[in-house]
Write a protein that holds these residues in place. Structure first.
Motif, PDB file in Angstrom:
ATOM      1  N   GLU A   1      -8.762   7.233  -5.506  1.00  0.00           N
ATOM      2  CA  GLU A   1      -8.047   5.972  -5.661  1.00  0.00           C
ATOM      3  C   GLU A   1      -7.722   5.358  -4.297  1.00  0.00           C
ATOM      4  O   GLU A   1      -7.891   4.154  -4.089  1.00  0.00           O
ATOM      5  CB  GLU A   1      -6.760   6.204  -6.460  1.00  0.00           C
ATOM      6  N   LEU A   2      -7.261   6.173  -3.371  1.00  0.00           N
ATOM      7  CA  LEU A   2      -6.967   5.673  -2.032  1.00  0.00           C
ATOM      8  C   LEU A   2      -8.257   5.224  -1.346  1.00  0.00           C
ATOM      9  O   LEU A   2      -8.259   4.234  -0.596  1.00  0.00           O
ATOM     10  CB  LEU A   2      -6.262   6.752  -1.208  1.00  0.00           C
TER      11      LEU A   2
ATOM     12  N   ARG B   1       1.652   6.747  -7.107  1.00  0.00           N
ATOM     13  CA  ARG B   1       0.653   7.711  -7.561  1.00  0.00           C
ATOM     14  C   ARG B   1       1.108   9.149  -7.321  1.00  0.00           C
ATOM     15  O   ARG B   1       0.934  10.026  -8.177  1.00  0.00           O
ATOM     16  CB  ARG B   1      -0.680   7.427  -6.862  1.00  0.00           C
TER      17      ARG B   1
ATOM     18  N   ILE C   1      -6.229  10.936  -7.047  1.00  0.00           N
ATOM     19  CA  ILE C   1      -5.462  10.119  -6.102  1.00  0.00           C
ATOM     20  C   ILE C   1      -6.273   9.892  -4.830  1.00  0.00           C
ATOM     21  O   ILE C   1      -6.271   8.791  -4.259  1.00  0.00           O
ATOM     22  CB  ILE C   1      -4.110  10.792  -5.781  1.00  0.00           C
TER      23      ILE C   1
ATOM     24  N   SER D   1      -4.180   7.691 -12.130  1.00  0.00           N
ATOM     25  CA  SER D   1      -3.445   8.767 -11.451  1.00  0.00           C
ATOM     26  C   SER D   1      -2.508   9.501 -12.393  1.00  0.00           C
ATOM     27  O   SER D   1      -2.254  10.695 -12.222  1.00  0.00           O
ATOM     28  CB  SER D   1      -2.658   8.189 -10.268  1.00  0.00           C
TER      29      SER D   1
ATOM     30  N   ALA E   1      -4.180  -2.301  -6.557  1.00  0.00           N
ATOM     31  CA  ALA E   1      -3.463  -1.097  -6.111  1.00  0.00           C
ATOM     32  C   ALA E   1      -2.117  -0.925  -6.787  1.00  0.00           C
ATOM     33  O   ALA E   1      -1.679   0.199  -7.037  1.00  0.00           O
ATOM     34  CB  ALA E   1      -3.279  -1.135  -4.592  1.00  0.00           C
TER      35      ALA E   1
ATOM     36  N   ILE F   1       0.835  -1.201   0.000  1.00  0.00           N
ATOM     37  CA  ILE F   1       0.000   0.000   0.000  1.00  0.00           C
ATOM     38  C   ILE F   1       0.867   1.247   0.000  1.00  0.00           C
ATOM     39  O   ILE F   1       0.578   2.224  -0.717  1.00  0.00           O
ATOM     40  CB  ILE F   1      -0.951  -0.005   1.217  1.00  0.00           C
TER      41      ILE F   1
ATOM     42  N   VAL G   1       0.815   4.186  -2.937  1.00  0.00           N
ATOM     43  CA  VAL G   1       0.627   5.622  -2.700  1.00  0.00           C
ATOM     44  C   VAL G   1       1.784   6.418  -3.300  1.00  0.00           C
ATOM     45  O   VAL G   1       1.586   7.444  -3.969  1.00  0.00           O
ATOM     46  CB  VAL G   1       0.506   5.908  -1.184  1.00  0.00           C
TER      47      VAL G   1
ATOM     48  N   ILE H   1      -9.045   1.748  -2.621  1.00  0.00           N
ATOM     49  CA  ILE H   1      -8.195   0.735  -1.986  1.00  0.00           C
ATOM     50  C   ILE H   1      -8.712   0.406  -0.587  1.00  0.00           C
ATOM     51  O   ILE H   1      -8.776  -0.763  -0.184  1.00  0.00           O
ATOM     52  CB  ILE H   1      -6.737   1.230  -1.948  1.00  0.00           C
ATOM     53  N   TRP H   2      -9.114   1.434   0.164  1.00  0.00           N
ATOM     54  CA  TRP H   2      -9.646   1.232   1.512  1.00  0.00           C
ATOM     55  C   TRP H   2     -10.938   0.421   1.481  1.00  0.00           C
ATOM     56  O   TRP H   2     -11.131  -0.516   2.264  1.00  0.00           O
ATOM     57  CB  TRP H   2      -9.877   2.593   2.170  1.00  0.00           C
TER      58      TRP H   2
END
Length: 452
Positions: free
Chosen positions: A170-171, A72, A167, A205, A195, A65, A69, A174-175
């Motif tokens: 996108e996060l 991106r 972004i 991104s 991811a 993860i 991040v 993922i969560w």
């Protein structure tokens, strides 16, 4: 010592990937197809090695993860070179904040009327479709407008603002994916399949395609469905539809699966919410202009298609000309019928089949489409970890071959490469569906090199 060695190897994979992402974000243009494909190839090698790293699952997830991040954020100040859609985003946003309906006027018509002074000539020259009305639904327009409200027509400011939003969602995806994997009884580390996927990182991104926003609200809708918050699920679904129209493919499944009362709620919320979101843009010409733009998609645009290219070739042999104006709508009608059939067969009151239904129906839709850009399949990849089907990953590996089209000034496709792409895809789809008795977990464990 073994654990330390795993850390070092993973860190090495991340560093090599960072170099490759930097090239795609800041150094290469899409006309440099040899370098673009080589860089994508390197990224996918690193991606597979990261997924198959043999070490503690929890630590692997944390490092994965963190890497997702960082990859991106590396693009933050990069102006997209593999796509020129950003210029239309800025154009539409500036029209919106200055009280001009982006659905009511083509850029070329505004330019010819000499009434447009809010957007620079340089920006107009960068537009890829100045003779077409905007096709970006209202939620996109609100984001474009917010960015333009802050930065006007300034390129980098708009890029950074829109990218921070992309972004962010996108996060969020993922969560949510981590929570959904737990609900479906799957390992949380499988979210790394999405991811860390290079196509997802570069196209969303990096190139700022709004599939990222649509995917977030669609996954949010699924999350609300599984926790039995159906009203919030419907609201999220409406927002997803009004970012991109693709989630409409799920409507038949939802109507077949929900109770009559819930189906009426879905129809009412979808219709009412869509009208509400479109209110600033509705005028007498809206429906005709938007319909004309959609018609162009089915009757004019051709890119990286599969079944359609075979039918087009047959048509050329029989009638001697391109039959897209007939074949495009016909294929769309056939895929619609197929989608209704799939939705009926897989209907389920619990709605647990949403990931599988969306995966299958969207695949059918794209196989019958006349246009399939690389970023389109990002919607397949997000649900892949919940279904165990491996072909979306395989497709993400081969679809960058379509960038070869941009090596020529007139954007001529290499149909041999298109054939290679879809033949390889057909093999993996065949393997996936031939072994349907195997559930998601064994196939995901194989991809991630994990044991029970």
């Amino acid at each position: 010592m073994k654990k330390s060695g795993s850390h070092i190897r993973f860190a090495g994979l991340v560093l090599v990937s960072l170099g490759a992402y930097f090239l795609l974000g800041y150094a290469l243009e899409r006309s440099q197809t040899g370098w673009v494909l080589a860089t994508f190839g390197l990224l996918f090698v690193q991606y597979i090695l990261m997924l198959r790293s043999s070490w503690d699952t929890t630590i692997k997830l944390q490092w994965g993860i963190a890497a997702a991040v960082i990859f991106r954020l590396l693009f933050l100040f990069s102006v997209p070179e593999l796509s020129d859609d950003i210029f239309r985003f800025i154009w539409d946003g500036n029209l919106f904040v200055n009280g001009i309906n982006p659905f009511a006027h083509t850029p070329s018509a505004l330019k010819e009327s000499a009434s447009l002074s809010i957007v620079s000539d340089h920006l107009y020259q960068q537009l890829n479709s100045p003779d077409y009305y905007s096709v970006y639904p209202p939620v996109c327009q609100y984001i474009f407008g917010f960015s333009a409200w802050i930065f006007g027509g300034e390129l980098l400011g708009n890029v950074v603002t829109i990218r921070l939003f992309v972004i962010g969602v996108e996060l969020g995806t993922i969560w949510l994916l981590k929570k959904l994997l737990k609900y479906y009884g799957l390992n949380s580390s499988y979210l790394l399949i999405y991811a860390l996927n290079p196509l997802i990182i570069v196209e969303l991104s990096g190139n700022l395609h709004f599939e990222a926003v649509m995917i977030f609200f669609l996954v949010l809708s699924l999350y609300f469905f599984v926790i039995h918050q159906k009203l919030w699920a419907l609201i999220s679904f409406v927002i997803a539809v009004n970012v991109k129209l693709i989630p409409l493919l799920l409507v038949p499944y939802l109507l077949f699966s929900l109770s009559r009362k819930q189906a009426l709620w879905l129809t009412g919320v979808l219709g009412g919410g869509t009208i509400l979101l479109h209110m600033p843009f509705l005028d007498p010409s809206f429906f005709q202009n938007f319909g004309d733009s959609l018609g162009l998609y089915f009757q004019t645009f051709e890119f990286n298609a599969s079944l359609y290219y075979v039918i087009r070739w047959v048509g050329m042999q029989v009638v001697g000309y391109n039959i897209i104006q007939f074949a495009g709508p016909t294929l769309a009608a056939v895929s619609t019928a197929l989608i209704f059939g799939i939705s009926w067969k897989l209907r389920d009151r619990s709605l647990k089949n949403i990931p599988l239904v969306f995966l299958i129906t969207l695949t059918a839709y794209y196989l019958f489409s006349t246009t399939v850009h690389p970023w389109y399949i990002s919607s397949l990849l997000v649900f892949m970890p919940l279904t165990g089907m491996l072909y979306p990953v395989a497709w993400s590996v081969v679809i960058p071959l379509s960038y070869v089209t941009y090596a020529t000034a007139d954007y001529t496709e290499n149909l041999w490469l298109v054939a290679v792409e879809y033949l390889l895809l057909a093999v993996v789809i065949g393997l996936d569906y031939y072994r349907t008795e195997k559930k998601a977990k064994p196939r995901l464990q194989w991809l991630m090199q994990e044991k029970e």
